[in-house]
Design a protein around this motif. Structure first.
Motif, PDB file in Angstrom:
ATOM      1  N   LEU B  33       3.031  -8.848   4.688  1.00  0.00           N
ATOM      2  CA  LEU B  33       3.508  -9.323   3.376  1.00  0.00           C
ATOM      3  C   LEU B  33       3.741  -8.160   2.413  1.00  0.00           C
ATOM      4  O   LEU B  33       4.760  -8.102   1.721  1.00  0.00           O
ATOM      5  CB  LEU B  33       2.489 -10.300   2.768  1.00  0.00           C
ATOM      6  CG  LEU B  33       2.279 -11.625   3.511  1.00  0.00           C
ATOM      7  CD1 LEU B  33       1.168 -12.434   2.856  1.00  0.00           C
ATOM      8  CD2 LEU B  33       3.571 -12.425   3.534  1.00  0.00           C
ATOM      9  N   LEU B  34       2.781  -7.223   2.403  1.00  0.00           N
ATOM     10  CA  LEU B  34       2.896  -6.090   1.476  1.00  0.00           C
ATOM     11  C   LEU B  34       4.108  -5.222   1.795  1.00  0.00           C
ATOM     12  O   LEU B  34       4.657  -4.571   0.905  1.00  0.00           O
ATOM     13  CB  LEU B  34       1.629  -5.225   1.533  1.00  0.00           C
ATOM     14  CG  LEU B  34       0.363  -5.805   0.911  1.00  0.00           C
ATOM     15  CD1 LEU B  34      -0.811  -4.855   1.108  1.00  0.00           C
ATOM     16  CD2 LEU B  34       0.559  -6.069  -0.569  1.00  0.00           C
ATOM     17  N   PHE B  36       6.945  -6.030   2.201  1.00  0.00           N
ATOM     18  CA  PHE B  36       8.132  -6.522   1.489  1.00  0.00           C
ATOM     19  C   PHE B  36       7.965  -6.402  -0.034  1.00  0.00           C
ATOM     20  O   PHE B  36       8.698  -7.031  -0.792  1.00  0.00           O
ATOM     21  CB  PHE B  36       8.416  -7.984   1.864  1.00  0.00           C
ATOM     22  CG  PHE B  36       8.802  -8.141   3.310  1.00  0.00           C
ATOM     23  CD1 PHE B  36      10.094  -7.822   3.731  1.00  0.00           C
ATOM     24  CD2 PHE B  36       7.879  -8.566   4.250  1.00  0.00           C
ATOM     25  CE1 PHE B  36      10.445  -7.935   5.068  1.00  0.00           C
ATOM     26  CE2 PHE B  36       8.219  -8.681   5.589  1.00  0.00           C
ATOM     27  CZ  PHE B  36       9.517  -8.363   6.003  1.00  0.00           C
ATOM     28  N   THR B  37       6.984  -5.612  -0.458  1.00  0.00           N
ATOM     29  CA  THR B  37       6.758  -5.432  -1.898  1.00  0.00           C
ATOM     30  C   THR B  37       6.784  -3.945  -2.248  1.00  0.00           C
ATOM     31  O   THR B  37       6.760  -3.096  -1.373  1.00  0.00           O
ATOM     32  CB  THR B  37       5.388  -5.995  -2.329  1.00  0.00           C
ATOM     33  OG1 THR B  37       4.373  -5.139  -1.798  1.00  0.00           O
ATOM     34  CG2 THR B  37       5.170  -7.399  -1.829  1.00  0.00           C
ATOM     35  N   ASN B  38       6.798  -3.674  -3.543  1.00  0.00           N
ATOM     36  CA  ASN B  38       6.765  -2.280  -3.996  1.00  0.00           C
ATOM     37  C   ASN B  38       5.366  -1.915  -4.493  1.00  0.00           C
ATOM     38  O   ASN B  38       5.216  -1.070  -5.372  1.00  0.00           O
ATOM     39  CB  ASN B  38       7.794  -2.051  -5.100  1.00  0.00           C
ATOM     40  CG  ASN B  38       7.415  -2.785  -6.375  1.00  0.00           C
ATOM     41  OD1 ASN B  38       6.550  -3.660  -6.348  1.00  0.00           O
ATOM     42  ND2 ASN B  38       8.061  -2.446  -7.481  1.00  0.00           N
ATOM     43  N   VAL B  39       4.344  -2.536  -3.933  1.00  0.00           N
ATOM     44  CA  VAL B  39       2.989  -2.325  -4.444  1.00  0.00           C
ATOM     45  C   VAL B  39       2.537  -0.874  -4.261  1.00  0.00           C
ATOM     46  O   VAL B  39       2.776  -0.252  -3.239  1.00  0.00           O
ATOM     47  CB  VAL B  39       1.990  -3.306  -3.771  1.00  0.00           C
ATOM     48  CG1 VAL B  39       1.838  -3.039  -2.287  1.00  0.00           C
ATOM     49  CG2 VAL B  39       0.644  -3.275  -4.465  1.00  0.00           C
ATOM     50  N   HIS B  40       1.948  -0.339  -5.328  1.00  0.00           N
ATOM     51  CA  HIS B  40       1.297   0.961  -5.286  1.00  0.00           C
ATOM     52  C   HIS B  40      -0.201   0.712  -5.423  1.00  0.00           C
ATOM     53  O   HIS B  40      -0.625  -0.421  -5.635  1.00  0.00           O
ATOM     54  CB  HIS B  40       1.793   1.856  -6.430  1.00  0.00           C
ATOM     55  CG  HIS B  40       3.164   2.403  -6.192  1.00  0.00           C
ATOM     56  ND1 HIS B  40       4.252   1.602  -5.965  1.00  0.00           N
ATOM     57  CD2 HIS B  40       3.625   3.678  -6.130  1.00  0.00           C
ATOM     58  CE1 HIS B  40       5.329   2.366  -5.777  1.00  0.00           C
ATOM     59  NE2 HIS B  40       4.974   3.625  -5.869  1.00  0.00           N
ATOM     60  N   THR B  41      -0.984   1.776  -5.333  1.00  0.00           N
ATOM     61  CA  THR B  41      -2.432   1.586  -5.385  1.00  0.00           C
ATOM     62  C   THR B  41      -2.853   0.827  -6.642  1.00  0.00           C
ATOM     63  O   THR B  41      -3.695  -0.064  -6.587  1.00  0.00           O
ATOM     64  CB  THR B  41      -3.143   2.950  -5.343  1.00  0.00           C
ATOM     65  OG1 THR B  41      -2.640   3.668  -4.221  1.00  0.00           O
ATOM     66  CG2 THR B  41      -4.637   2.794  -5.207  1.00  0.00           C
ATOM     67  N   LEU B  42      -2.265   1.188  -7.768  1.00  0.00           N
ATOM     68  CA  LEU B  42      -2.693   0.563  -9.013  1.00  0.00           C
ATOM     69  C   LEU B  42      -1.614  -0.277  -9.692  1.00  0.00           C
ATOM     70  O   LEU B  42      -1.892  -0.964 -10.665  1.00  0.00           O
ATOM     71  CB  LEU B  42      -3.157   1.647 -10.006  1.00  0.00           C
ATOM     72  CG  LEU B  42      -4.399   2.430  -9.601  1.00  0.00           C
ATOM     73  CD1 LEU B  42      -4.714   3.491 -10.628  1.00  0.00           C
ATOM     74  CD2 LEU B  42      -5.598   1.514  -9.437  1.00  0.00           C
ATOM     75  N   THR B  43      -0.404  -0.156  -9.237  1.00  0.00           N
ATOM     76  CA  THR B  43       0.669  -0.860  -9.947  1.00  0.00           C
ATOM     77  C   THR B  43       1.600  -1.576  -8.963  1.00  0.00           C
ATOM     78  O   THR B  43       1.483  -1.420  -7.757  1.00  0.00           O
ATOM     79  CB  THR B  43       1.523   0.132 -10.766  1.00  0.00           C
ATOM     80  OG1 THR B  43       1.973   1.154  -9.871  1.00  0.00           O
ATOM     81  CG2 THR B  43       0.753   0.734 -11.914  1.00  0.00           C
ATOM     82  N   GLY B 262       3.213  -0.422  -0.299  1.00  0.00           N
ATOM     83  CA  GLY B 262       4.273  -1.247   0.284  1.00  0.00           C
ATOM     84  C   GLY B 262       4.979  -0.501   1.401  1.00  0.00           C
ATOM     85  O   GLY B 262       5.159  -1.026   2.507  1.00  0.00           O
ATOM     86  N   TYR B 263       5.348   0.733   1.122  1.00  0.00           N
ATOM     87  CA  TYR B 263       6.046   1.532   2.133  1.00  0.00           C
ATOM     88  C   TYR B 263       5.112   1.859   3.303  1.00  0.00           C
ATOM     89  O   TYR B 263       5.528   1.814   4.466  1.00  0.00           O
ATOM     90  CB  TYR B 263       6.593   2.805   1.494  1.00  0.00           C
ATOM     91  CG  TYR B 263       7.448   3.614   2.443  1.00  0.00           C
ATOM     92  CD1 TYR B 263       8.599   3.061   3.003  1.00  0.00           C
ATOM     93  CD2 TYR B 263       7.112   4.911   2.789  1.00  0.00           C
ATOM     94  CE1 TYR B 263       9.379   3.794   3.893  1.00  0.00           C
ATOM     95  CE2 TYR B 263       7.895   5.646   3.671  1.00  0.00           C
ATOM     96  CZ  TYR B 263       9.025   5.082   4.215  1.00  0.00           C
ATOM     97  OH  TYR B 263       9.792   5.800   5.098  1.00  0.00           O
ATOM     98  N   ALA B 264       3.852   2.173   2.978  1.00  0.00           N
ATOM     99  CA  ALA B 264       2.879   2.464   4.044  1.00  0.00           C
ATOM    100  C   ALA B 264       2.710   1.233   4.942  1.00  0.00           C
ATOM    101  O   ALA B 264       2.531   1.358   6.161  1.00  0.00           O
ATOM    102  CB  ALA B 264       1.539   2.867   3.438  1.00  0.00           C
ATOM    103  N   SER B 265       2.798   0.040   4.363  1.00  0.00           N
ATOM    104  CA  SER B 265       2.693  -1.188   5.159  1.00  0.00           C
ATOM    105  C   SER B 265       3.889  -1.333   6.087  1.00  0.00           C
ATOM    106  O   SER B 265       3.740  -1.740   7.252  1.00  0.00           O
ATOM    107  CB  SER B 265       2.601  -2.414   4.246  1.00  0.00           C
ATOM    108  OG  SER B 265       1.453  -2.344   3.467  1.00  0.00           O
TER     109      SER B 265
END
Lengths: 433, 291
Positions: B33-34, B36-43, B262-265
């Protein structure tokens, strides 16, 4: 057979999830309100947590204990719970505190970590809540905590606490042995490389003067602007920076730097200096004092001099969590820790550092003697002129790219221009991701 | 005897299923799931479609990582599948000092991977023992750049993995060899089969199950190589980051307070796909052989 196929599918699913979960990662956190208005003027009560970074030891524990006692005495009914985090993995610790909504009320953060936390809204804008901040604290320290990509502009997310810089340290015994002056020390990159050649030639390639690859500071000192005029993208792939990298490349390939400066076995110029394998290193203002513990026999050979070019500025600050449940107390305590009198007392213990308030340095007496006194005086002057070169938008991933490309250039696998173009392109690409 | 209720077996497997679900299946689904997101450690954390997967194609380091990882697996799997078998056959014999040699071969297994890699790093440094000896003896005139050259560093890391893994897989084979009936060897010998033929027609079929298990274990662990390359190549992954592996990239992108989770995922999902393909091939080969 149906059972064995089902078993295979199940086993494969488990193996798949194990591989994926081995690489599983977490998520972000909900932000706080950095723009709240808080007053610390009224009566204070309750308790807060105060976090320092690697300062619980024989030198600093008595200082913090009495500092906290004095504050609690000044404000009866308050309690400060002091936490100290170990030196290693501090960014990871702060990250987990932010994601777990457990960031201490008052926290010691360097500018790069503070920038990331400020982007989540978890740090209080101190400019808004301390009207005299610009009059109290040194501008170079405050500017390290002013970020263009967060807040409303003109914000500062920490009170400057203690500031460090780089002083040059030379091994005069090695310089003299290889026919170099111990008083007329290099003040430019050209002179440094010229002296490195003399040392290399005289010692038959056994002694080294230089022992590090260039970095952002070297490019900035050569006149390359690290950011574009808007301050939102990197732009240091200029001819001036290319020339610096070319000079380092030529010096490396001629053998003026140890061959392993680009590999994993590189110990750092300070460690090589202590082992007397190189004759030049940079270090904090208290380097001579600390060398007395690590290599006392070397101390008498060390000569300090001012940094080449504009000195770097390393800042530590005290921030306030915007999610603190007792913001008035947190703000008051942060101001108390960083007031001039307390900073002056702290600097007495943190030799080689300078205070973050404008008038604390006049209150701080120094007991330094000999070369340490000379180094401390240089450090004090360097802090005044120092610049925090690393832009807050520069991340560790960008630093990795920089080191990779510099290594490719210095080993001749890429031209200096291509390497710097690659760094700027890739770093700018990371800004948008 | 009272009959079991229908749910009794399920009740028994619930703890194991819960554990698997919480610590394996959910993290795996979460990773997917991650990605497909732009999640960063804190943002971040916004859905961005397949942007992370598109970015994979333009990542200049990804191809190096894929080549290095696949090469790592391609070299490690045959070496660590067959060398430990030969070693096990050697130490299985009842000769003097064999207990001592078994211990010696097993010793690298109990040593920490980080410690062993650090020792190798010192050995292979420009001024390390290997280069000093080679220069002293006159084999080379200048230091061999084990830690600077892309391929030398990669093959040094592979050599380290093979050396460290030999003892572990040797023990697995020792156990399997104990199950190969002596009578089969004796019958083959009576029929005139030599050592090589007995190895091919008696020993190897006898340990085929273990061979498959070992090759799968090595394949998966080779695809997840990190420590050896990180210690020998440093945090940048060798000169210019040319010696990174896929896990190395995942660590590089996903760690720290500015980590791009996100990219690491997305990289983790790619690693999973690349790991799954050879596993499926191996499983199919095994099924065909069994059939």
């Amino acid at each position: 057979m149906r059972t064995s196929r089902l078993g295979s599918v199940a086993a494969f699913g488990v193996a798949a999830s194990l591989v994926l979960s081995g690489c599983g990662v977490g998520g972000g956190s909900g932000g706080g309100d950095s723009q709240q208005t808080v007053s610390s003027a009224g009566s204070l009560s309750g308790s807060i947590a105060f976090q320092t970074w690697s300062l619980k030891n024989a030198t600093f524990t008595p200082y913090f204990t009495s500092l906290i006692k004095a504050f609690e005495k000044l404000h009866p009914g308050t309690a400060i719970n002091w936490i100290d985090q170990p030196g290693a993995n501090y960014p990871d610790k702060v990250t987990s505190q932010v994601t777990g909504d457990s960031l201490p009320d008052v926290v010691n953060l360097p500018p790069d970590i503070a920038h990331t936390v400020a982007k989540t809204g978890d740090l209080l804008d101190l400019t808004k809540n301390d009207p005299s901040i610009a009059q109290t604290y040194v501008a170079s320290g405050l500017s390290a905590y002013e970020y263009k990509d967060t807040g409303t502009g003109g914000d500062s997310f920490a009170f400057p606490w203690y500031l460090g810089t780089d002083v040059n340290y030379w091994n005069k015994a090695m310089l003299a042995k290889d026919g170099l002056s111990t008083t007329d020390l290099p003040t430019s990159l050209d002179q440094l490389i010229a002296d490195a050649k003399i040392m290399h030639d005289k010692s038959g390639g056994k002694d080294y003067l230089m022992s590090r690859a260039p970095g952002l500071m070297d490019f900035a000192n050569a006149g390359a602007p690290l950011l574009d005029s808007a301050g939102t993208a990197f732009a240091f792939n200029t001819p001036a920076a290319v020339k610096v990298l070319q000079q380092y490349t030529a010096a490396y390939q001629a053998g003026y730097l140890p061959s392993n400066v680009l590999t994993s076995t590189y110990e750092g110029n300070s460690a090589l200096f202590l082992k007397q394998e190189v004759a030049w290193t940079t270090g904090g203002g208290n380097y001579i004092q600390s060398t007395e513990q690590t290599n006392p026999s070397l101390v008498s050979s060390i000569v300090p001099s001012a940094a080449i070019g504009t000195p770097p500025l390393y800042v530590q600050g005290i921030s306030v969590s915007s999610k603190s449940r007792n913001l008035p107390l947190a703000l008051a305590f942060a101001e108390y820790v960083t007031n001039s009198a307390n900073q002056a007392a702290f600097i007495q213990l943190a030799q080689g550092f300078e205070p973050g308030t404008k008038d604390a340095s006049t209150l701080a007496a120094t007991n330094d003697v000999g070369m340490q006194a000379q180094a401390s005086a240089i450090a004090e002057k360097d802090v005044e002129n120092g610049v925090n070169f690393t832009p807050p938008i520069w991340t560790s991933a960008m630093d990795t790219i920089l080191n990779q490309q510099i290594a490719l250039a210095m080993t001749g696998k890429e031209s200096a221009k291509t390497a710097l173009d690659n760094v700027v392109t890739q770093a700018n690409a990371l800004l948008g991701q | 005897m009272k009959a079991h209720r229908w749910y009794t077996p399920w009740l028994l497997v619930v703890p194991a299923l819960a554990f698997l679900g919480a610590f394996s299946l959910w993290p795996a689904i979460n990773t997917l799931l991650l990605s497909f997101t732009n999640v960063h450690t804190l943002t971040g954390g916004r859905f961005i479609g397949a942007a992370n997967y598109t970015r994979l194609w333009h990542d200049p380091q990804l191809w190096d990582a894929i080549i290095n990882t696949l090469l790592y697996m391609a070299v490690c799997v045959p070496l660590l599948t067959f060398l430990p078998l030969l070693l096990a056959m050697l130490v299985q014999r009842t000769l003097p000092f064999m207990g001592f040699f078994r211990t010696v071969f097993y010793f690298p297994v109990i040593a920490s991977a980080v410690t062993v890699a650090l020792i190798w790093q010192w050995l292979l440094d420009d001024r390390g023992l290997v280069n000093d000896l080679a220069t002293e003896v006159g084999v080379v005139h200048k230091a061999v750049p084990f830690l600077e050259d892309r391929w030398l560093l990669l093959f040094s890391a592979i050599a380290l993995t093979v050396w460290k893994g030999l003892g572990y897989y040797m023990v697995l084979y020792l156990s399997a060899l104990g199950n190969v009936r002596r009578e089969l060897h004796e019958a083959a010998a009576v029929d005139g089969a030599g050592g090589v033929r007995r190895f091919w027609h008696v020993t190897l079929p006898g340990v085929r199950g273990t061979t498959l298990l070992v090759s799968i274990l090595i394949g998966v662990s080779a695809m997840r190589v990190f420590t050896e390359l990180y210690i020998l190549g440093g945090s940048t992954g060798g000169i210019g980051g040319q010696d990174v592996s896929l896990v190395f990239l995942i660590e590089q992108y996903g760690s720290g307070f500015d980590g791009q989770l996100g990219y690491a995922s997305a990289l983790s999902v790619l690693l999973f796909v690349l790991t799954a393909v050879p596993l499926i091939v191996l499983a199919r080969l095994n099924r065909r052989n069994e059939g």
